[in-house]
Design an enzyme around this catalytic site. Structure first.
Site, PDB file in Angstrom:
ATOM      1  N   ARG A  87       0.825  -1.199   0.000  1.00  0.00           N
ATOM      2  CA  ARG A  87       0.000   0.000   0.000  1.00  0.00           C
ATOM      3  C   ARG A  87       0.863   1.254   0.000  1.00  0.00           C
ATOM      4  NH1 ARG A  87      -2.098   0.569   4.387  1.00  0.00           N
ATOM      5  NH2 ARG A  87      -3.945   1.750   3.920  1.00  0.00           N
ATOM      6  N   HIS A 186     -10.349  -3.750  10.354  1.00  0.00           N
ATOM      7  CA  HIS A 186     -10.137  -2.411  10.933  1.00  0.00           C
ATOM      8  C   HIS A 186     -10.596  -2.421  12.382  1.00  0.00           C
ATOM      9  CE1 HIS A 186     -11.310  -0.799   6.682  1.00  0.00           C
ATOM     10  NE2 HIS A 186     -10.047  -1.163   6.697  1.00  0.00           N
TER      11      HIS A 186
HETATM   12 FE1  CFM Z   1     -10.332   4.131   4.711  1.00  0.00          FE
HETATM   13 FE2  CFM Z   1     -10.368   3.716   2.305  1.00  0.00          FE
HETATM   14 FE3  CFM Z   1      -9.788   1.777   4.033  1.00  0.00          FE
HETATM   15 FE4  CFM Z   1      -8.087   3.810   3.647  1.00  0.00          FE
HETATM   16 FE5  CFM Z   1      -6.772   2.322   1.747  1.00  0.00          FE
HETATM   17 FE6  CFM Z   1      -9.071   2.256   0.430  1.00  0.00          FE
HETATM   18 FE7  CFM Z   1      -8.498   0.303   2.110  1.00  0.00          FE
HETATM   19 MO1  CFM Z   1      -7.220   0.548  -0.134  1.00  0.00          MO
HETATM   20  S1  CFM Z   1      -9.393   5.339   3.151  1.00  0.00           S
HETATM   21  S2  CFM Z   1      -8.736   2.842   5.427  1.00  0.00           S
HETATM   22  S3  CFM Z   1      -5.967   3.831   3.097  1.00  0.00           S
HETATM   23  S4  CFM Z   1     -11.616   2.732   3.656  1.00  0.00           S
HETATM   24  S5  CFM Z   1      -7.125   2.776  -0.236  1.00  0.00           S
HETATM   25  S6  CFM Z   1     -10.795   3.706   0.237  1.00  0.00           S
HETATM   26  S7  CFM Z   1      -9.427   0.196   0.281  1.00  0.00           S
HETATM   27  S8  CFM Z   1      -6.428   0.290   1.992  1.00  0.00           S
HETATM   28  S9  CFM Z   1      -9.391  -0.399   3.905  1.00  0.00           S
HETATM   29  C1  HCA Z   2      -6.405  -4.058   0.954  1.00  0.00           C
HETATM   30  C2  HCA Z   2      -5.387  -3.013   0.612  1.00  0.00           C
HETATM   31  C3  HCA Z   2      -5.736  -2.191  -0.586  1.00  0.00           C
HETATM   32  C4  HCA Z   2      -5.668  -2.978  -1.868  1.00  0.00           C
HETATM   33  C5  HCA Z   2      -5.540  -2.102  -3.056  1.00  0.00           C
HETATM   34  C6  HCA Z   2      -5.868  -2.626  -4.407  1.00  0.00           C
HETATM   35  C7  HCA Z   2      -4.751  -1.001  -0.625  1.00  0.00           C
HETATM   36  O1  HCA Z   2      -7.607  -3.796   0.883  1.00  0.00           O
HETATM   37  O2  HCA Z   2      -6.007  -5.131   1.325  1.00  0.00           O
HETATM   38  O3  HCA Z   2      -6.734  -3.494  -4.569  1.00  0.00           O
HETATM   39  O4  HCA Z   2      -5.270  -2.095  -5.318  1.00  0.00           O
HETATM   40  O5  HCA Z   2      -5.165   0.128  -0.636  1.00  0.00           O
HETATM   41  O6  HCA Z   2      -3.553  -1.269  -0.679  1.00  0.00           O
HETATM   42  O7  HCA Z   2      -7.036  -1.658  -0.432  1.00  0.00           O
END
Ligand code: CFM
Ligand code: HCA
Length: 535
Positions: A87, A186
């Site tokens: 990430r 989370h």
């Molecule tokens: Fe919030 Fe997200 Fe997420 Fe996020 Fe992310 Fe995401 Fe995610 Mo990928 S802001 S914490 S830092 S819900 S990009 S849109 S999907 S990791 S669980």
């Molecule tokens: C996750 C992480 C992810 C995956 C991103 C993607 C991220 O959900 O496990 O599918 O490209 O932001 O790194 O959401």
């Protein structure tokens, strides 16, 4: 859009179609609507979902960005590898002696024999080895699917090793299957950080007149650095961020801040509630994606503190930052106005990034989250009406009370009520749906089949999603912007981030390259054909 909705549902068997139909919503008006969307429910097996797992949400998303906790994945190596830096959340470990374990992937690398005979011994050895090598402040253990299936007790191991080594060691029951998506991860991560770390230190890491925490900001592409830069310029002290560019001690002393600002509502809103109950810290929703949204959020923070000097300083900073943003926008807007976008990302970005597209004169045709809950779509007022099912019951809800020593209400109830009477909103989030225009489609837990169909029907100028979607979408001739990793660009938050975004999107929607691409299976002489030859 009604026709498009029918088309999306037509292929499904009746039972699946009935379920999906409740997850595909079409706006009938331009404003808020009193209708439900189905969300946070299990994906029907066989559907190729965009979702990830609970372990990914716990280990990768929430704890991944913290630099000085050693995160050990107890499981097969693939889980640890997938969640290792992929990430690309950045961190600033430039201070002398700063610990940074983000570049490492720690894993017990479970093998067949560990699955058969149990993996606890191997886990203890891994903790000991990590301790001997690095002498960290804290070690976290993350459970993958097999750990739950064979019954390894990561919490007992954590307790034993904590007593032995004298550092904080805690385990997470975040097996991949534990919930319906990352979202459960989370919750498991945040609950543990709340009970094991938050409030355990009275030694301030930072001092300032206006101390805030940022909740739900993960420093993808350096977003947190840009937010820090702006806040610092305004004279606002960013004490702890959950969890972009963060350290263990930031969490431990975050109760010393006077305001919690929530960026990603989905991943952390319950922590803001718990901190209010336990420590008396009020919370507000902010959004630093988009130049106007950033300005609005700064004004909201300043208005909360109500200090005339701060209010003035915030206006000066906005006035200083905006001309560059406006110049960049004036340059690209004639080329981006009228273009269309679709956004299918996580649990908050599919909403936040619509701000940036609006600034560019672009329309969002369809949007949705992978794993958000109804409150992220419809607004927090629906929380009491959300059905609790077997999957959500699986995730622990902590019972929190006012802390006997550290509860210090920053505002009295009467003061808060008086503010609310003036239209001020504490702990409020309106959600994605009210913000979308009439006829827009909102789809929860989009899948590969529906994504292909949507693109065929609407031919958007840009599609925003993640790595799993990127290449199949581009092969259909539509550029894909990754809003998880930013395709290694960014930052996109704040004022400088908005400029970066305008430029990147302008380049993508105005390039002809994807429309010229022909996927092998669409060419008249496909490379990838096979046929059965008799005899
Ligand atoms: Fe919030 Fe997200 Fe997420 Fe996020 Fe992310 Fe995401 Fe995610 Mo990928 S802001 S914490 S830092 S819900 S990009 S849109 S999907 S990791 S669980
Ligand atoms: C996750 C992480 C992810 C995956 C991103 C993607 C991220 O959900 O496990 O599918 O490209 O932001 O790194 O959401």
């Amino acid at each position: 859009p009604e026709e498009a909705r029918k088309e999306l549902l037509a292929k499904y068997p009746p039972k699946v179609g009935r379920k999906r139909s409740q997850q595909i919503y079409i706006k009938e008006t331009d404003g808020a609507e009193d209708r439900e969307i189905m969300a946070n429910v299990r994906t029907v097996p066989g559907i190729i979902t965009m979702r990830g797992c609970t372990y990914a949400g716990c280990k990768g998303v929430i704890l991944g960005p913290t630099r000085d906790i050693i995160n050990i994945t107890h499981g097969p190596i693939g889980c640890g590898f997938y969640s290792w830096l992929t990430r690309r959340n950045q961190t600033d470990a430039s201070a002398p002696g700063a610990e940074n374990y983000i570049p490492y992937a720690f894993s017990t690398d479970m093998q067949d024999e560990d699955i058969i005979f149990g993996g606890e011994k191997k886990l203890k050895k891994a903790i000991q080895e990590a301790y001997d090598l690095f002498k960290p402040k804290a070690i976290a253990i993350f459970s993958t699917c097999p750990v739950g299936l064979i019954g390894d007790d990561v919490h007992a191991v954590a307790r034993e090793m904590k007593a032995l080594l004298g550092i904080n060691i805690f385990g997470f029951s975040c097996e991949g299957y534990k919930g319906v998506s990352q979202s459960a991860g989370h919750h498991i991560a945040n609950n543990k950080i709340f009970t094991e770390v938050v409030g355990t230190s009275d030694t301030p890491v930072r001092k300032g007149k206006f101390m805030i925490n940022m909740l739900g900001e993960y420093n993808i592409g350096g977003d947190a650095f840009e937010i820090e830069r702006i806040l610092e310029k305004c004279g606002i002290t960013l004490n702890a961020t959950f969890s972009g560019n963060s350290t263990y001690n930031d969490f431990a002393s975050c109760q010393l801040s006077d305001l919690n600002c929530v960026m990603c509502h989905r991943s952390i809103n319950y922590v803001a509630d718990m901190m209010e109950t336990k420590y008396g810290i009020p919370w507000i929703k902010v959004n630093f994606i988009g130049a106007n949204a950033s300005a609005k959020s700064l004004r909201r923070i300043a208005a909360h503190f109500g200090d005339p000097e701060l209010i003035k300083r915030v206006e000066e900073v906005i006035a200083e930052e905006m001309p560059e943003v406006e110049a960049a926008l004036a340059e690209i807007k004639p080329r981006t106005t009228g273009k269309t976008a679709m956004l299918f990302v996580g649990g908050s970005r599919a909403h936040h990034y619509q701000e940036l597209f609006r600034e560019m004169g672009m329309t969002t045709l369809a949007a949705g989250y992978e794993f958000a809950h109804r409150d992220d779509y419809e607004g927090r007022h629906v929380i009491p009406t959300i059905k609790v099912d077997a999957d959500s019951r699986n995730i622990e809800e902590l019972e929190v009370e006012a802390d006997p020593e550290n509860y210090n209400p920053r505002m009295s109830e009467a003061e808060m009520k008086a503010r609310e009477k003036d239209g001020w909103k504490f702990k409020e989030y309106e959600g994605l749906i009210p913000d979308m225009p009439k006829k827009a489609m909102i789809i929860d837990d989009l899948n590969q089949y529906e994504a292909d169909k949507l693109i065929e029907m609407y031919k958007p100028d840009i599609f925003c999603a993640g790595i799993k979607e990127k290449y199949s979408v581009q092969k259909m001739g539509v550029p894909l912007k990754q809003l998880h990793s930013y395709d290694y660009g960014g930052p996109y938050a704040g004022f400088k981030g908005a400029i970066n975004y305008y430029k990147d999107i302008d380049r993508m929607v105005n390039s002809k390259v994807w429309s010229k691409v022909k996927a092998p299976w669409r060419a008249s002489e496909p490379e990838l054909t096979a046929c059965f030859v008799a005899g």
